[in-house]
Design an enzyme around this catalytic site. Structure first.
Site, short mmCIF file in Angstrom:
data_model
loop_
_atom_site.label_atom_id
_atom_site.label_comp_id
_atom_site.label_asym_id
_atom_site.label_seq_id
_atom_site.Cartn_x
_atom_site.Cartn_y
_atom_site.Cartn_z
N LEU A 1 4.84 -31.07 15.90
CA LEU A 1 5.30 -30.50 17.17
C LEU A 1 4.22 -30.54 18.24
O LEU A 1 4.50 -30.68 19.41
CB LEU A 1 5.76 -29.06 16.96
CG LEU A 1 7.02 -28.88 16.09
CD1 LEU A 1 7.26 -27.41 15.81
CD2 LEU A 1 8.23 -29.50 16.77
N GLY A 2 2.98 -30.40 17.83
CA GLY A 2 1.88 -30.40 18.79
C GLY A 2 0.59 -29.99 18.13
O GLY A 2 0.54 -29.69 16.94
N GLU A 3 -0.50 -30.03 18.92
CA GLU A 3 -1.79 -29.61 18.37
C GLU A 3 -2.63 -29.01 19.48
O GLU A 3 -2.38 -29.20 20.67
CB GLU A 3 -2.51 -30.78 17.72
CG GLU A 3 -2.96 -31.88 18.67
CD GLU A 3 -3.72 -32.97 17.93
OE1 GLU A 3 -4.94 -32.83 17.81
OE2 GLU A 3 -3.10 -33.94 17.49
N GLY B 1 -5.62 -26.04 15.62
CA GLY B 1 -5.02 -26.81 14.53
C GLY B 1 -3.77 -27.53 15.01
O GLY B 1 -3.69 -27.92 16.17
N LYS B 2 -2.82 -27.69 14.11
CA LYS B 2 -1.58 -28.40 14.45
C LYS B 2 -0.38 -27.55 14.05
O LYS B 2 -0.46 -26.71 13.16
CB LYS B 2 -1.53 -29.74 13.72
CG LYS B 2 -2.65 -30.68 14.15
CD LYS B 2 -2.52 -32.07 13.52
CE LYS B 2 -3.67 -32.96 13.99
NZ LYS B 2 -3.57 -34.34 13.47
N LYS C 1 2.20 -23.44 11.46
CA LYS C 1 0.92 -23.62 12.14
C LYS C 1 -0.16 -23.83 11.08
O LYS C 1 -0.41 -22.95 10.26
CB LYS C 1 0.62 -22.37 12.97
CG LYS C 1 -0.69 -22.35 13.71
CD LYS C 1 -0.74 -21.06 14.51
CE LYS C 1 -2.04 -20.89 15.26
NZ LYS C 1 -2.03 -19.66 16.06
N ASP D 1 -3.44 -13.15 26.29
CA ASP D 1 -3.35 -14.57 26.65
C ASP D 1 -1.93 -14.96 27.05
O ASP D 1 -1.39 -15.95 26.58
CB ASP D 1 -3.85 -15.45 25.50
CG ASP D 1 -4.17 -16.88 25.96
OD1 ASP D 1 -4.43 -17.07 27.17
OD2 ASP D 1 -4.16 -17.80 25.14
#
Length: 411
Positions: free
Chosen positions: A92-94, A98-99, A115, A212
């Protein structure tokens, strides 16, 4: 975790490490310390191929096969099954942490996001903290009333901490990006903001600050959309079918009793008290959400800068002078001259600020009552002094949300 949000990862900030931070959130999550005894992350979950660190810190199995790349990311392939249960079907993404991969949970036959944290100690500590926070959220909100992502499981795999989350849609930032940064309308903002305020208010009532909040860390539950013709731009615009959203990335969430790092939040959403090193509390989340709502309204960041002093100057251009009593207390006295912001109005940077910033009320595109109420609320959120800044408990009773409260009473 978001589904097919391949633009994950925050916009690059470009600041040096002393003045800026990106918490490693991948448009999603990215700590605090927690008792190691409560999180046994290794041996109960690892298979028989135990791993050891070689000279360059990369993990290898006893058979010599690499498990990690040189940056500590797990080397994996589609079809890999972790914990005998989670089958990876796509990335899905990084991000720095991590990824995130989409998996099929073979036990429940449902899709989840996992994750996979980098096998580096500082990221492992952040992951332990995130797990502790998410377990607390699950416990406090067991009927899932508040819009915070649900952790479903966690485990260790070849030295990596893996956190299993519900699978969500695109981040609001990625939706904007794919929609050519065409902004959300006021009605859409109202619905998303009400959920976000309730979710973060729930955190605050339980003595937790997210720290955040940004569009990358706010995900649509489902990112299906319809296309509608936009008369202003003479183009087609994506309209979300559902405005349900959830807050993600609790890696830097901090309980009131815990140590507060001096620098928190991603640059564009960082409150003035953080930049001025005055200490911070839950109200820094309120400031961040104010910046987020303005980004939803404008389709761009309110404070497009990579420098702390320039950031403060942009605030002054938008919100008026920083109160002298705050400048007097700051530990960053190089930002101050004669109890005012030490800023050269003849500089090229000031030209840039004048080109990109204007008083808050001048951003209002239409003079409708809805927009007037939205900007009144934003003015209460983007208040320099934390003692005068509105709380989210108060914000939920602002007239901007009256239509939703009436709607709720009727249903």
């Amino acid at each position: 975790m978001g589904k097919e949000d391949n633009g994950y990862g925050s916009r690059k900030d470009g600041d040096d490490p002393e003045t800026d931070t990106d918490t490693g959130s991948f448009s999603q999550h990215t700590g605090n310390s927690t008792d190691d005894n409560s999180l046994q992350l290794e041996s109960p979950f690892l298979d028989d191929n135990a791993v050891s660190a070689d000279d360059d810190g990369v993990k290898k199995s006893r058979e010599g096969r690499d498990y990690d790349d040189e940056e500590g990311h797990l080397v994996y392939h589609v079809g890999l099954v972790m914990k005998g249960r989670y089958e990876i079907i796509l990335t899905l993404g990084e991000g720095a942490f991590g990824k995130v991969v989409e998996c099929i949970d073979r036990d429940k036959q449902e899709h989840v996001a996992v994750k996979i944290v980098r096998n580096i100690e500082c990221f492992r500590e952040v992951a332990k903290s995130e797990i502790a926070v998410l377990e607390e959220i699950n416990s406090l909100d067991d009927d899932n009333r508040f819009a915070c992502v649900r952790m479903l499981d966690w485990f260790g795999y070849e030295g990596h901490i893996c956190i299993v989350m519900e699978l969500l849609g695109l981040s609001t930032f990625e939706f904007l990006r794919q929609n050519h940064f065409l902004p959300f309308n006021v009605e859409q903002i109202r619905h998303m903001a009400f959920q976000l305020f309730r979710a973060v208010c729930f955190l605050h009532r339980n003595k937790l600050t997210h720290t955040d909040l940004k569009p990358e860390n706010i995900l649509f539950v489902c990112s299906d959309y319809d296309l509608e013709y936009n008369n202003e731009t003479k183009s087609k615009k994506k309209k979300p079918r559902s405005l349900d959203v959830k807050v993600v990335d609790f890696g830097t969430a901090t309980f009131d009793h815990e140590h507060h790092e001096s620098l928190v939040s991603t640059r564009h959403y960082r409150a003035p008290e953080v930049i001025l090193d005055l200490g911070w509390n839950q109200s820094c989340d309120v400031w961040s959400l104010g910046c987020v709502l303005m980004e939803f309204y404008l389709g761009r960041t309110l404070f497009p800068t990579h420098d702390s002093k320039e950031h403060l100057a942009m605030m002054e251009k938008t919100l008026g002078p920083i109160p002298p009593h705050l400048l007097k207390k700051t530990r960053k006295q190089h930002y101050v001259h004669n109890e005012r912001l030490n800023w050269d109005e003849q500089s090229s940077s000031d030209d840039y600020i004048r080109a990109n910033c204007q008083p808050l009320q001048q951003h209002m595109l239409r003079c409708s009552e809805d927009e007037r109420q939205l900007f009144d609320l934003l003015g209460c959120m983007l208040e320099y002094d934390v003692y005068r800044r509105i709380t989210l408990e108060e914000a939920l009773w602002h007239p901007f949300f009256s239509p939703l409260r009436v709607q709720k009473q009727r249903s």
